[in-house]
Design a protein around this motif. Structure first.
Motif, mmCIF file in Angstrom:
data_model
loop_
_atom_site.group_PDB
_atom_site.id
_atom_site.type_symbol
_atom_site.label_atom_id
_atom_site.label_comp_id
_atom_site.label_asym_id
_atom_site.label_seq_id
_atom_site.Cartn_x
_atom_site.Cartn_y
_atom_site.Cartn_z
ATOM 1 N N PHE A 14 0.811 -1.210 0.000
ATOM 2 C CA PHE A 14 0.000 0.000 0.000
ATOM 3 C C PHE A 14 0.852 1.271 0.000
ATOM 4 O O PHE A 14 0.326 2.358 0.168
ATOM 5 C CB PHE A 14 -0.889 0.040 1.249
ATOM 6 C CG PHE A 14 -1.900 -1.065 1.325
ATOM 7 C CD1 PHE A 14 -3.078 -1.011 0.616
ATOM 8 C CD2 PHE A 14 -1.668 -2.166 2.129
ATOM 9 C CE1 PHE A 14 -4.019 -2.022 0.697
ATOM 10 C CE2 PHE A 14 -2.597 -3.189 2.229
ATOM 11 C CZ PHE A 14 -3.784 -3.108 1.508
ATOM 12 N N ASN A 15 2.166 1.136 -0.176
ATOM 13 C CA ASN A 15 3.055 2.281 0.022
ATOM 14 C C ASN A 15 3.258 3.173 -1.200
ATOM 15 O O ASN A 15 4.007 4.127 -1.128
ATOM 16 C CB ASN A 15 4.416 1.812 0.551
ATOM 17 C CG ASN A 15 5.170 0.969 -0.451
ATOM 18 O OD1 ASN A 15 4.617 0.040 -1.022
ATOM 19 N ND2 ASN A 15 6.435 1.288 -0.654
ATOM 20 N N VAL A 16 2.585 2.911 -2.304
ATOM 21 C CA VAL A 16 2.673 3.763 -3.488
ATOM 22 C C VAL A 16 1.357 4.527 -3.612
ATOM 23 O O VAL A 16 0.289 3.914 -3.596
ATOM 24 C CB VAL A 16 2.942 2.926 -4.755
ATOM 25 C CG1 VAL A 16 2.936 3.799 -5.991
ATOM 26 C CG2 VAL A 16 4.262 2.189 -4.633
ATOM 27 N N PRO A 17 1.409 5.848 -3.718
ATOM 28 C CA PRO A 17 0.168 6.625 -3.800
ATOM 29 C C PRO A 17 -0.722 6.168 -4.953
ATOM 30 O O PRO A 17 -0.250 5.866 -6.054
ATOM 31 C CB PRO A 17 0.658 8.062 -4.045
ATOM 32 C CG PRO A 17 2.040 8.080 -3.494
ATOM 33 C CD PRO A 17 2.592 6.707 -3.749
ATOM 34 N N GLU A 18 -2.013 6.091 -4.676
ATOM 35 C CA GLU A 18 -3.037 5.739 -5.665
ATOM 36 C C GLU A 18 -2.867 4.336 -6.256
ATOM 37 O O GLU A 18 -3.350 4.058 -7.348
ATOM 38 C CB GLU A 18 -3.071 6.776 -6.798
ATOM 39 C CG GLU A 18 -3.322 8.180 -6.319
ATOM 40 C CD GLU A 18 -4.652 8.333 -5.567
ATOM 41 O OE1 GLU A 18 -5.650 7.780 -6.017
ATOM 42 O OE2 GLU A 18 -4.653 8.987 -4.510
#
Length: 62
Positions: A21-25
């Motif tokens: 979940f660590n990459v935006p969008e």
């Protein structure tokens, strides 16, 4: 770089997914049996939420 974590629903039979979940969008999903050379599915966060809501809970899983 994606920071994957193993699903809390993973079992000892090797049926495991990892999610990042660590990459935006973006929500990235992969099979933990092929972490280096396996495919990575990249989803929009709302698509992930919709998918996760459709998954049945197994007995005892929470």
């Amino acid at each position: 770089m994606l920071d994957f974590v193993k699903s809390s629903y993973s079992n000892t039979a090797g049926e495991c997914v990892e999610v990042a979940f660590n990459v935006p969008e973006t929500v990235a999903v992969r099979d933990s049996k092929a972490p280096v050379d396996g495919p990575v599915l990249r989803l929009a966060p709302q698509a992930w939420v919709t998918f996760a809501r459709c998954l049945p809970l197994t007995a005892g899983a929470r």
